[in-house]
Design a protein around this motif. Structure first.
Motif, PDB file in Angstrom:
ATOM      1  N   SER A   1     -23.532   9.816   6.899  1.00 38.38           N
ATOM      2  CA  SER A   1     -23.900  10.712   7.997  1.00 38.38           C
ATOM      3  C   SER A   1     -24.685  11.912   7.485  1.00 38.38           C
ATOM      4  O   SER A   1     -25.651  12.350   8.114  1.00 38.38           O
ATOM      5  CB  SER A   1     -22.643  11.191   8.739  1.00 38.38           C
ATOM      6  OG  SER A   1     -22.044  10.134   9.440  1.00 38.38           O
TER       7      SER A   1
ATOM      8  N   ASN B   1     -21.845  10.380   1.458  1.00 43.03           N
ATOM      9  CA  ASN B   1     -21.607  10.367   2.898  1.00 43.03           C
ATOM     10  C   ASN B   1     -22.879   9.977   3.652  1.00 43.03           C
ATOM     11  O   ASN B   1     -23.886  10.686   3.600  1.00 43.03           O
ATOM     12  CB  ASN B   1     -21.121  11.751   3.339  1.00 43.03           C
ATOM     13  CG  ASN B   1     -20.686  11.783   4.772  1.00 43.03           C
ATOM     14  OD1 ASN B   1     -21.497  11.923   5.679  1.00 43.03           O
ATOM     15  ND2 ASN B   1     -19.394  11.657   5.002  1.00 43.03           N
TER      16      ASN B   1
ATOM     17  N   VAL C   1     -21.537  17.921   9.163  1.00 44.20           N
ATOM     18  CA  VAL C   1     -22.625  17.296   9.926  1.00 44.20           C
ATOM     19  C   VAL C   1     -22.361  17.443  11.424  1.00 44.20           C
ATOM     20  O   VAL C   1     -23.262  17.785  12.200  1.00 44.20           O
ATOM     21  CB  VAL C   1     -22.771  15.799   9.551  1.00 44.20           C
ATOM     22  CG1 VAL C   1     -23.764  15.115  10.485  1.00 44.20           C
ATOM     23  CG2 VAL C   1     -23.223  15.655   8.111  1.00 44.20           C
ATOM     24  N   PHE C   2     -21.120  17.201  11.831  1.00 43.26           N
ATOM     25  CA  PHE C   2     -20.749  17.313  13.248  1.00 43.26           C
ATOM     26  C   PHE C   2     -21.019  18.728  13.760  1.00 43.26           C
ATOM     27  O   PHE C   2     -21.671  18.917  14.799  1.00 43.26           O
ATOM     28  CB  PHE C   2     -19.269  16.973  13.406  1.00 43.26           C
ATOM     29  CG  PHE C   2     -18.751  17.141  14.815  1.00 43.26           C
ATOM     30  CD1 PHE C   2     -18.775  16.090  15.708  1.00 43.26           C
ATOM     31  CD2 PHE C   2     -18.236  18.360  15.238  1.00 43.26           C
ATOM     32  CE1 PHE C   2     -18.296  16.233  17.001  1.00 43.26           C
ATOM     33  CE2 PHE C   2     -17.754  18.520  16.521  1.00 43.26           C
ATOM     34  CZ  PHE C   2     -17.778  17.458  17.411  1.00 43.26           C
TER      35      PHE C   2
ATOM     36  N   ALA D   1     -22.003  11.042  13.898  1.00 41.74           N
ATOM     37  CA  ALA D   1     -20.910  11.768  13.241  1.00 41.74           C
ATOM     38  C   ALA D   1     -19.622  11.642  14.055  1.00 41.74           C
ATOM     39  O   ALA D   1     -18.531  11.493  13.497  1.00 41.74           O
ATOM     40  CB  ALA D   1     -21.286  13.237  13.068  1.00 41.74           C
TER      41      ALA D   1
ATOM     42  N   THR E   1     -18.414  14.988   6.829  1.00 39.84           N
ATOM     43  CA  THR E   1     -18.616  14.562   8.219  1.00 39.84           C
ATOM     44  C   THR E   1     -18.407  15.730   9.175  1.00 39.84           C
ATOM     45  O   THR E   1     -19.136  15.879  10.164  1.00 39.84           O
ATOM     46  CB  THR E   1     -17.656  13.417   8.577  1.00 39.84           C
ATOM     47  OG1 THR E   1     -17.791  12.364   7.625  1.00 39.84           O
ATOM     48  CG2 THR E   1     -17.961  12.882   9.962  1.00 39.84           C
TER      49      THR E   1
ATOM     50  N   GLN F   1     -27.222  19.596   4.361  1.00 43.56           N
ATOM     51  CA  GLN F   1     -26.764  18.219   4.450  1.00 43.56           C
ATOM     52  C   GLN F   1     -27.144  17.389   3.225  1.00 43.56           C
ATOM     53  O   GLN F   1     -26.413  16.479   2.829  1.00 43.56           O
ATOM     54  CB  GLN F   1     -27.270  17.600   5.757  1.00 43.56           C
ATOM     55  CG  GLN F   1     -26.505  18.151   6.958  1.00 43.56           C
ATOM     56  CD  GLN F   1     -27.302  18.147   8.251  1.00 43.56           C
ATOM     57  OE1 GLN F   1     -28.467  17.791   8.275  1.00 43.56           O
ATOM     58  NE2 GLN F   1     -26.669  18.552   9.336  1.00 43.56           N
TER      59      GLN F   1
ATOM     60  N   GLU G   1     -18.108   8.329  13.388  1.00 43.13           N
ATOM     61  CA  GLU G   1     -17.501   8.264  12.056  1.00 43.13           C
ATOM     62  C   GLU G   1     -16.139   8.954  12.038  1.00 43.13           C
ATOM     63  O   GLU G   1     -15.202   8.478  11.391  1.00 43.13           O
ATOM     64  CB  GLU G   1     -18.432   8.906  11.025  1.00 43.13           C
ATOM     65  CG  GLU G   1     -17.968   8.707   9.594  1.00 43.13           C
ATOM     66  CD  GLU G   1     -19.051   9.020   8.580  1.00 43.13           C
ATOM     67  OE1 GLU G   1     -18.696   9.528   7.510  1.00 43.13           O
ATOM     68  OE2 GLU G   1     -20.236   8.756   8.859  1.00 43.13           O
TER      69      GLU G   1
END
Length: 317
Positions: free
Chosen positions: A14, A12, A172-173, A137, A169, A55, A140
């Motif tokens: 991101s 990923n 991360v968001f 993010a 994702t 992450q 995405e």
């Protein structure tokens, strides 16, 4: 080694970007905390360290989940990303506890910190960087839903469609959303502490940031525990069911299961057809349906079973 590098290229993006950014931010914040002794900066250092570790775990997990199925693991490694995320949240949980504990300590024994300009500058830069990763993010999430939006609409659409985002994702968001909000909170605390005698505000900010981190831990844990067990996707079930029912040879659907396998979907469906059809014709129907279903984004595996038409309609969606 060659296979590992090939898999890492599929990780990923991101998560990788967020991990690098947060690692750099954590180092800068840590050095600033050592120089100034600011408790809000300590909270933000722990937050960025936890996010960076998390992450990087996510990036590696999302990459390894793309490994080709083997004889020992015929269903593939899709759920590996969920298992990695379950382990990663432990790191953030420990960081959260330390952040809250340090906040209480500062409230009970408040101390005036130095380096106001340095603290605000570092936190301001960190907020900008984290907001940039957050925006990526968001883009995405919207892109994965095949939606074309621009400007402020990306913000609204990403929140609206967060539930359907890929596990990596989504993490991360959520982490960078909390990181951006936590950074703004820390800046406010530093300003109040510098211009008033109320130095306990830095401890309060530290506790609030720690609680925000715990929220992410809880949310990510619940989402990925469901994914590791094997969670059905009702939205995709309805979509696949409607697609299959459009086929002229399909009389009914006895049952359908769409199971999330990390970022991918595994489809099992039992359909009713005319019992007078030959095996050859049934095989053609199966091939035709598999081809249609596999065109849907994210579906990697389809299992179709047949049953004779009983004259009753079971499919309700």
């Amino acid at each position: 080694m060659g296979e590992l590098l090939r898999l890492l290229k599929k990780g990923n993006k991101s998560a990788m970007l967020a991990g690098i950014v947060n690692a750099i931010i954590a180092i800068i914040k840590g050095m600033t905390f050592i120089l100034t002794g600011n408790v809000a900066m300590f909270a933000e250092t722990m937050h960025s360290l936890g996010d960076a570790a998390n992450q990087f775990f996510v990036f590696i997990g999302s990459a390894l989940s793309k490994k080709t199925p083997t004889a020992r693991f015929p269903n593939g490694f899709g759920r590996l990303v969920n298992l990695v995320l379950l382990g990663a949240v432990l790191v953030v949980g420990i960081m959260s506890f330390e952040t809250i504990r340090e906040g209480f300590r500062h409230i009970l024994h408040p101390m005036e910190s130095s380096g106001f300009i340095l603290n605000v500058s570092v936190l301001g830069i960190a907020v900008i960087l984290e907001a940039t990763v957050l925006y990526k993010a968001m883009k995405e999430i919207v892109h994965d839903e095949d939606i074309e939006v621009k400007g402020i609409n990306i913000l609204f659409q990403s929140f609206k469609r967060l539930r359907n985002a890929k596990p990596a994702t989504k993490l991360v968001f959520m982490e960078d959303l909390v990181a951006t909000g936590g950074g703004i909170l820390a800046i406010i605390a530093v300003i109040i502490s510098n211009f008033t005698a109320y130095h306990q505000v830095e401890g309060i900010a530290s506790i609030l940031i720690g609680l925000m981190m715990f929220f992410v831990v809880g949310k990510v844990f619940l989402d990925n525990a469901a994914g590791a067990i094997g969670e059905a996707d009702e939205k995709m079930e309805g979509k696949i069911g409607s697609l299959v029912m459009k086929d002229p040879d399909v009389k009914d659907i006895q049952g359908i299961n769409v199971i999330k396998e990390g970022e991918d979907f595994h489809v099992e469906i039992e359909i009713e057809i005319d019992p007078t059809l030959t095996v050859a014709v049934a095989d053609d129907i199966k091939d035709r349906l598999e081809k249609k279903i596999l065109t849907e984004k994210g579906i990697t595996d389809v299992l179709i079973e047949f049953d004779e038409d009983d004259g009753l309609l079971n499919w309700k969606k």
